[in-house]
Design a protein around this motif. Structure first.
Motif, PDB file in Angstrom:
ATOM      1  N   GLU A 104      90.652  64.375  -5.833  1.00  0.00           N
ATOM      2  CA  GLU A 104      89.818  65.679  -4.826  1.00  0.00           C
ATOM      3  C   GLU A 104      88.563  65.878  -5.997  1.00  0.00           C
ATOM      4  O   GLU A 104      87.404  66.397  -5.719  1.00  0.00           O
ATOM      5  N   HIS A 118      99.325  69.335   2.342  1.00  0.00           N
ATOM      6  CA  HIS A 118     100.375  67.421   1.494  1.00  0.00           C
ATOM      7  C   HIS A 118     101.930  67.489   2.281  1.00  0.00           C
ATOM      8  O   HIS A 118     101.912  68.643   1.360  1.00  0.00           O
ATOM      9  N   HIS A 132      92.993  70.786   2.285  1.00  0.00           N
ATOM     10  CA  HIS A 132      93.828  69.420   2.974  1.00  0.00           C
ATOM     11  C   HIS A 132      95.721  69.938   2.050  1.00  0.00           C
ATOM     12  O   HIS A 132      95.995  70.988   1.828  1.00  0.00           O
ATOM     13  N   ASP A 143      97.565  62.277  -9.128  1.00  0.00           N
ATOM     14  CA  ASP A 143      96.707  61.626  -8.006  1.00  0.00           C
ATOM     15  C   ASP A 143      95.654  62.352  -7.410  1.00  0.00           C
ATOM     16  O   ASP A 143      94.659  62.150  -7.501  1.00  0.00           O
ATOM     17  N   PHE A 144      95.776  63.291  -6.715  1.00  0.00           N
ATOM     18  CA  PHE A 144      95.250  64.412  -5.256  1.00  0.00           C
ATOM     19  C   PHE A 144      94.505  65.213  -6.273  1.00  0.00           C
ATOM     20  O   PHE A 144      93.512  64.610  -5.885  1.00  0.00           O
TER      21      PHE A 144
END
Length: 277
Positions: A50, A237, A235, A45-46
């Motif tokens: 992104e 996580h 990013h 999903d990320f």
């Protein structure tokens, strides 16, 4: 695992290992090919958030294995996807899967080549998106050469997107993930002789030698910045795809995280670097 300096056979050893594991992976519950044929999408999903909308864009997937992620981007609307991997059995499998899903070579093409030779091997001079997924950089000894090659394939106005397991994890103990037991800044190769695979640790296998490298996060960012690409974001996580440490627990969304009473550390990271129009 033992650490050595120099591993001249790294490419041949790793290719033999990955060639053998293609059939093991395609038959596994981990990759669940039947489900993929139905859903046609296995992206995280990320990553989807992104990378953004890929409709009408061209996408190159470096180190694509047998193409599930590559074909997922086609399913999400990419006008043309190209997958590259050094394993010929993986590429043969990817081509067969693409054909089964109705994608011709003009929509989804797959190339068998070393990632360092990508600029000469892929069919197009540049792509709107150059994508590389989880568990790729650790197989490469020369990060700067990888960055130069990948960046050279980013079209003006396009970007490179990288999602990876966080290198901090490789410095921690396997049991708790709370003690530093390895050198985060090591530069020499790690050589292992472990049978099986992450899809089935007990599977009988012949080609078990693997050669890997750890790349600290600063080295990754610096290598890409040196190519002239602009770092848009980095990013970190607090989740990962598998039980990297025994202390991790699987959450309802399918990711593995530390329990709520444990301090969090980064388990994965993602980065986007763009080329101005």
């Amino acid at each position: 695992m033992r650490r050595i300096t120099g591993a001249e056979d790294w490419r041949e050893a790793n290719r033999a290992r990955w060639d053998e594991r293609v059939a093991l992976h395609t038959a596994s519950d981990f990759y669940d090919q039947d489900r993929f044929r139905r859903a046609r999408d296995v992206l995280r999903d990320f990553e989807v958030a992104e990378v953004g909308d890929v409709t009408g864009r061209s996408l190159l997937h470096l180190q694509c294995h047998f193409g599930q992620d590559t074909l997922s981007w086609a399913h999400r609307g990419a006008a043309r996807v190209v997958g590259l991997d050094f394993s010929e059995p993986a590429i043969d499998t990817a081509r067969a899967l693409a054909a089964e899903l109705g994608y011709g070579p003009d929509r989804a093409a797959f190339v068998a080549a070393d990632v360092y030779d990508a600029a000469e091997a892929v069919p197009d001079a540049a792509y709107d998106i150059v994508y590389t997924g989880l568990g790729a950089l650790n197989w490469l000894p020369d990060l700067e050469r990888w960055a130069d090659t990948a960046a050279s394939l980013v079209a003006p106005g396009g970007f490179l997107y990288l999602a990876e397991f966080h290198p901090l994890c490789d410095a921690l103990d396997d049991e708790t993930g709370s003690r530093i037991v390895h050198d985060y800044f090591r530069r020499d190769a790690w050589v292992d002789e472990v049978p099986g695979s992450y899809t089935d640790f007990s599977a009988p296998t012949v080609h078990n030698r693997s050669v890997e490298w750890q790349h600290p996060l600063g080295d990754v960012v610096s290598a890409l910045a040196a190519t002239g690409l602009r770092i848009d974001f980095l990013h970190e996580h607090d989740k990962t795809m598998f039980q990297r440490f025994t202390a991790l627990a699987r959450s309802g969304d399918g990711y593995h995280r530390f329990p709520a009473d444990r301090p969090r550390i980064p388990l994965m990271y993602s980065l986007r670097a763009s080329r101005p129009s």
